[in-house]
Write a protein that holds these residues in place. Structure first.
Motif, PDB file in Angstrom:
ATOM      1  N   LEU A  61      38.840  34.642  36.595  1.00 26.29           N
ATOM      2  CA  LEU A  61      40.003  35.474  36.250  1.00 26.29           C
ATOM      3  C   LEU A  61      39.775  36.258  34.958  1.00 26.29           C
ATOM      4  O   LEU A  61      40.157  37.429  34.863  1.00 26.29           O
ATOM      5  CB  LEU A  61      41.279  34.634  36.168  1.00 26.29           C
ATOM      6  CG  LEU A  61      42.079  34.613  37.486  1.00 26.29           C
ATOM      7  CD1 LEU A  61      41.330  33.903  38.582  1.00 26.29           C
ATOM      8  CD2 LEU A  61      43.444  33.994  37.296  1.00 26.29           C
ATOM      9  N   LEU A  62      39.126  35.638  33.989  1.00 26.45           N
ATOM     10  CA  LEU A  62      38.861  36.357  32.736  1.00 26.45           C
ATOM     11  C   LEU A  62      37.837  37.467  32.945  1.00 26.45           C
ATOM     12  O   LEU A  62      37.931  38.540  32.346  1.00 26.45           O
ATOM     13  CB  LEU A  62      38.390  35.397  31.640  1.00 26.45           C
ATOM     14  CG  LEU A  62      39.508  34.836  30.738  1.00 26.45           C
ATOM     15  CD1 LEU A  62      40.553  34.058  31.533  1.00 26.45           C
ATOM     16  CD2 LEU A  62      38.927  33.934  29.651  1.00 26.45           C
ATOM     17  N   ASN A  63      36.896  37.213  33.848  1.00 31.61           N
ATOM     18  CA  ASN A  63      35.858  38.214  34.149  1.00 31.61           C
ATOM     19  C   ASN A  63      36.446  39.426  34.870  1.00 31.61           C
ATOM     20  O   ASN A  63      36.182  40.577  34.501  1.00 31.61           O
ATOM     21  CB  ASN A  63      34.763  37.546  35.000  1.00 31.61           C
ATOM     22  CG  ASN A  63      33.645  38.501  35.363  1.00 31.61           C
ATOM     23  OD1 ASN A  63      33.377  39.460  34.646  1.00 31.61           O
ATOM     24  ND2 ASN A  63      32.983  38.253  36.476  1.00 31.61           N
ATOM     25  N   PHE A  64      37.268  39.186  35.907  1.00 33.89           N
ATOM     26  CA  PHE A  64      37.798  40.301  36.713  1.00 33.89           C
ATOM     27  C   PHE A  64      39.103  40.864  36.154  1.00 33.89           C
ATOM     28  O   PHE A  64      39.464  42.006  36.452  1.00 33.89           O
ATOM     29  CB  PHE A  64      37.990  39.865  38.172  1.00 33.89           C
ATOM     30  CG  PHE A  64      36.695  39.688  38.913  1.00 33.89           C
ATOM     31  CD1 PHE A  64      35.930  40.784  39.294  1.00 33.89           C
ATOM     32  CD2 PHE A  64      36.218  38.417  39.216  1.00 33.89           C
ATOM     33  CE1 PHE A  64      34.736  40.625  39.976  1.00 33.89           C
ATOM     34  CE2 PHE A  64      35.020  38.245  39.904  1.00 33.89           C
ATOM     35  CZ  PHE A  64      34.274  39.344  40.281  1.00 33.89           C
ATOM     36  N   ASN A  65      39.843  40.061  35.391  1.00 34.94           N
ATOM     37  CA  ASN A  65      41.075  40.506  34.737  1.00 34.94           C
ATOM     38  C   ASN A  65      42.048  41.222  35.693  1.00 34.94           C
ATOM     39  O   ASN A  65      42.432  42.376  35.470  1.00 34.94           O
ATOM     40  CB  ASN A  65      40.719  41.422  33.556  1.00 34.94           C
ATOM     41  CG  ASN A  65      41.897  41.579  32.603  1.00 34.94           C
ATOM     42  OD1 ASN A  65      42.751  40.702  32.521  1.00 34.94           O
ATOM     43  ND2 ASN A  65      41.944  42.693  31.907  1.00 34.94           N
ATOM     44  N   PRO A  66      42.469  40.539  36.772  1.00 31.00           N
ATOM     45  CA  PRO A  66      43.362  41.199  37.740  1.00 31.00           C
ATOM     46  C   PRO A  66      44.774  41.390  37.200  1.00 31.00           C
ATOM     47  O   PRO A  66      45.243  40.613  36.361  1.00 31.00           O
ATOM     48  CB  PRO A  66      43.373  40.225  38.923  1.00 31.00           C
ATOM     49  CG  PRO A  66      43.106  38.891  38.297  1.00 31.00           C
ATOM     50  CD  PRO A  66      42.178  39.150  37.138  1.00 31.00           C
TER      51      PRO A  66
END
Length: 300
Positions: A61-66
């Protein structure tokens, strides 16, 4: 462009959401699931994710930041949950707390799928603010996940649904319609219960309901299902009639003849007024749902 991350993207609802957004083209989808991608090729990104791992959830989630997370992943086999409560708790409750904490960190809107089974079936159909009374470990786990969200303070929506049916391109997901159709085509005699009542949900309708919530960032609890109250026996007869199969092979029975570890609610069903008013949700009839399945099966 809005970025939406879908968990459980290899499941029936997950695949329908990936397909819906792919056709729309105004959203970038990050499809996540356990194992290899089972979706048709498209413009989305696929990423393997085990939602029971707090580290994997945070990293992803932190990587893709949706902007929005739609959690369709769950342990939904009701009897399996009864027999393996530890896995049920891990997937249906603890994993949701991982998603909540990660969404809190990146300020994502979380849409979480729940179930009609949180009700005991004594007074269906139900509206959103009716009192839950779960009869099984599966139902209790889904209600516990709802409480986690309500108490979390994050922006969220809870989508309760039931008896979802539909077709995926690789036929990796079955449901009552496909089971009845296949059994009758193979001239098998089947026993189908007449003492449980539901409003079965076409997977495409459920995907549209979730997408409408994501578009509007509509917060709260929504009941999203089909509109026809039917027993499994009614569904089986309608399926046989629609596909021109021999309904004399279908035996009408009550649930007492089956020995199942988990207790099922007798009559659920949903009142859809809130979803219709706030989301513009309009489900198809069961017969229209069968027509959609027939047309999809022609392309499988």
């Amino acid at each position: 462009m809005t970025k939406i991350l879908i968990t459980g993207a290899n499941g029936l609802l997950g695949q329908k959401l990936v397909s819906l957004y792919d056709k729309r083209g105004d959203v970038h989808v990050v499809a996540t699931g356990k194992g290899e991608n089972r979706n048709l090729p498209g413009s989305y990104t696929y990423h393997q994710l085990d939602i029971t791992s707090s580290d994997e959830v945070f990293e992803t989630l932190l990587n893709f930041n949706p902007d929005v997370v739609i959690n369709t992943a769950a342990m939904t086999h009701v009897d399996q949950c009864e027999l393996d409560p530890e896995s049920c708790q891990k997937i249906n409750v603890e994993a949701v707390s991982h998603l909540i904490e990660a969404c809190k960190k990146i300020d994502s809107f979380l849409i979480h799928l729940s179930t009609d089974f949180i009700f005991d079936g004594a007074n269906g159909p139900y509206k959103e603010d009716d009192s839950p009374n779960p009869l099984s470990k599966y139902a209790a786990s889904k209600l516990a996940s709802e409480h986690l969200l309500i108490e979390s303070g994050i922006k969220h929506a809870i989508v309760r649904t039931m008896l979802v049916y539909g077709v995926v391109h690789d036929m990796s997901r079955s449901n009552i319609i496909l089971w009845v159709k296949k059994s009758l085509e193979e001239s098998k005699h089947i026993k189908v219960v007449n003492d449980q009542w539901r409003t079965p949900t076409l997977a495409e309708d459920l995907a549209k309901g979730c997408a409408s919530i994501a578009d509007k960032k509509a917060e709260g609890i929504f009941h999203v299902s089909g509109k026809d109250m039917l027993s499994p026996y009614d569904m089986a007869i309608a399926t046989a009639d629609f596909f021109g199969l021999n309904k004399l092979l279908i035996e009408e029975v009550d649930g007492s003849i089956f020995t199942q570890p988990a207790k099922r609610p007798a009559r659920t069903g949903f009142i859809l007024d809130k979803a219709k008013k706030e989301l513009g949700y309009e489900p198809v009839s069961f017969k229209e749902g069968l027509a959609q399945i027939k047309s999809q099966l022609a392309h499988v």
